[in-house]
Design a protein around this motif. Structure first.
Motif, PDB file in Angstrom:
ATOM      1  N   GLN A 149      44.465  75.102  31.447  1.00  0.00           N
ATOM      2  CA  GLN A 149      45.391  75.314  30.331  1.00  0.00           C
ATOM      3  C   GLN A 149      45.778  73.953  29.655  1.00  0.00           C
ATOM      4  N   ILE A 150      46.420  73.420  30.505  1.00  0.00           N
ATOM      5  CA  ILE A 150      46.917  71.967  29.988  1.00  0.00           C
ATOM      6  C   ILE A 150      45.778  70.972  29.742  1.00  0.00           C
ATOM      7  N   ALA A 151      44.627  71.104  30.620  1.00  0.00           N
ATOM      8  CA  ALA A 151      43.380  70.067  30.304  1.00  0.00           C
ATOM      9  C   ALA A 151      42.789  70.480  28.916  1.00  0.00           C
ATOM     10  N   LYS A 152      43.003  71.830  28.612  1.00  0.00           N
ATOM     11  CA  LYS A 152      42.222  72.131  27.380  1.00  0.00           C
ATOM     12  C   LYS A 152      43.084  71.681  26.177  1.00  0.00           C
ATOM     13  N   LYS A 153      44.411  71.657  26.368  1.00  0.00           N
ATOM     14  CA  LYS A 153      45.226  71.090  25.242  1.00  0.00           C
ATOM     15  C   LYS A 153      45.430  69.765  25.182  1.00  0.00           C
ATOM     16  N   LEU A 154      45.178  69.303  26.307  1.00  0.00           N
ATOM     17  CA  LEU A 154      44.846  67.820  26.132  1.00  0.00           C
ATOM     18  C   LEU A 154      43.791  67.439  25.416  1.00  0.00           C
ATOM     19  N   GLN A 155      42.686  67.993  25.652  1.00  0.00           N
ATOM     20  CA  GLN A 155      41.273  67.724  25.276  1.00  0.00           C
ATOM     21  C   GLN A 155      41.279  67.929  23.525  1.00  0.00           C
ATOM     22  N   GLU A 156      41.828  69.151  23.277  1.00  0.00           N
ATOM     23  CA  GLU A 156      41.837  69.497  21.733  1.00  0.00           C
ATOM     24  C   GLU A 156      42.766  68.560  21.101  1.00  0.00           C
ATOM     25  N   THR A 157      43.713  67.989  21.666  1.00  0.00           N
ATOM     26  CA  THR A 157      44.499  66.840  20.796  1.00  0.00           C
ATOM     27  C   THR A 157      44.246  65.264  21.029  1.00  0.00           C
ATOM     28  N   LYS A 158      43.121  65.107  21.777  1.00  0.00           N
ATOM     29  CA  LYS A 158      42.624  63.778  22.288  1.00  0.00           C
ATOM     30  C   LYS A 158      42.671  62.660  21.122  1.00  0.00           C
ATOM     31  N   ARG A 159      41.981  63.219  20.219  1.00  0.00           N
ATOM     32  CA  ARG A 159      42.062  62.154  18.895  1.00  0.00           C
ATOM     33  C   ARG A 159      43.230  61.966  18.125  1.00  0.00           C
ATOM     34  N   ALA A 160      44.069  63.014  18.153  1.00  0.00           N
ATOM     35  CA  ALA A 160      45.327  62.684  17.648  1.00  0.00           C
ATOM     36  C   ALA A 160      46.326  61.938  18.403  1.00  0.00           C
ATOM     37  N   ARG A 161      46.143  62.288  19.980  1.00  0.00           N
ATOM     38  CA  ARG A 161      47.032  61.351  20.622  1.00  0.00           C
ATOM     39  C   ARG A 161      46.579  60.007  20.570  1.00  0.00           C
ATOM     40  N   ASN A 162      45.300  59.785  20.786  1.00  0.00           N
ATOM     41  CA  ASN A 162      44.831  58.247  20.611  1.00  0.00           C
ATOM     42  C   ASN A 162      45.171  57.612  19.178  1.00  0.00           C
ATOM     43  N   ALA A 163      45.285  58.322  18.209  1.00  0.00           N
ATOM     44  CA  ALA A 163      45.880  57.700  16.988  1.00  0.00           C
ATOM     45  C   ALA A 163      47.450  57.804  16.775  1.00  0.00           C
ATOM     46  N   PHE A 164      48.167  58.395  17.579  1.00  0.00           N
ATOM     47  CA  PHE A 164      49.486  58.231  17.579  1.00  0.00           C
ATOM     48  C   PHE A 164      49.747  57.077  18.527  1.00  0.00           C
ATOM     49  N   ILE A 165      49.267  56.787  19.732  1.00  0.00           N
ATOM     50  CA  ILE A 165      49.642  55.824  20.433  1.00  0.00           C
ATOM     51  C   ILE A 165      49.184  54.432  19.742  1.00  0.00           C
ATOM     52  N   ASP A 166      48.116  54.573  19.044  1.00  0.00           N
ATOM     53  CA  ASP A 166      47.713  53.137  18.291  1.00  0.00           C
ATOM     54  C   ASP A 166      48.687  53.205  17.315  1.00  0.00           C
TER      55      ASP A 166
END
Length: 180
Positions: free
Chosen positions: A41-58
């Protein structure tokens, strides 16, 4: 059985030896084996938001990078990363919250060059720059530079309100501290 042994013997041993990447990998693998559903469940949520998370960190790192350069810092690295699956799950359990309510799923590390005489001053200077841009959570300041952990660990940890109202943990340490 191997996962349980790894979780209770080898993971703490890796941590004690300073093998943090191995420790994190052990924790995630053990969770995957012992509690596959929560891990998935957690891995799926992380994968679904990967692009948005990377953009956020940038987006989080960009103004800090500019401000550090303007303040005269030349030799430093800003590294951003999401927290591990195990770490997110541990926070969910400890705080009795859902995945969406875990407030600091991101961590940023700022490593800078400094001499033994200047590294403490530089850490607080970087702290000041970070808090000029982002509002800190005063209850989440950890000063392990003035009072290092028994393991020798030294760093400043602060949690700040980043873009889009998300909390981000920022670790500030010199290259020497990072090596230790």
């Amino acid at each position: 059985k191997i996962a349980a042994d790894t979780q209770f013997i080898y993971t703490p041993l890796a941590h004690r030896l300073g093998l943090y990447k191995i420790k994190t990998e052990y924790q995630d693998l053990c969770l995957k084996i012992t509690n596959r559903e929560e891990y998935s469940q957690i891995a799926k949520k992380l994968q679904e938001t990967k692009r948005a998370r990377n953009a956020f960190i940038d987006a989080f790192m960009l103004p800090l990078d500019k401000a550090l350069k303007e303040s005269g810092f030349t030799n430093y690295k800003i590294l951003g990363r999401p927290k591990s699956i195990y770490s997110i799950r541990r926070k969910m359990k400890a705080q009795n919250v859902s995945y969406d309510e875990v407030y600091d799923k991101f961590a940023v590390r700022i490593c800078y060059e400094g001499t033994l005489e200047t590294e403490k001053f530089l850490a607080w200077k970087i702290y000041s720059i970070v808090t000029d841009y982002f509002r800190p959570n005063p209850t989440r300041l950890r000063d392990w530079i003035s009072s290092p952990k028994s393991t020798g660990y030294e760093a400043l940890h602060i949690t700040v309100m980043g873009p889009q109202g998300r909390w981000v943990e920022v670790q500030i340490r010199s290259e020497r501290m990072n090596e230790v």
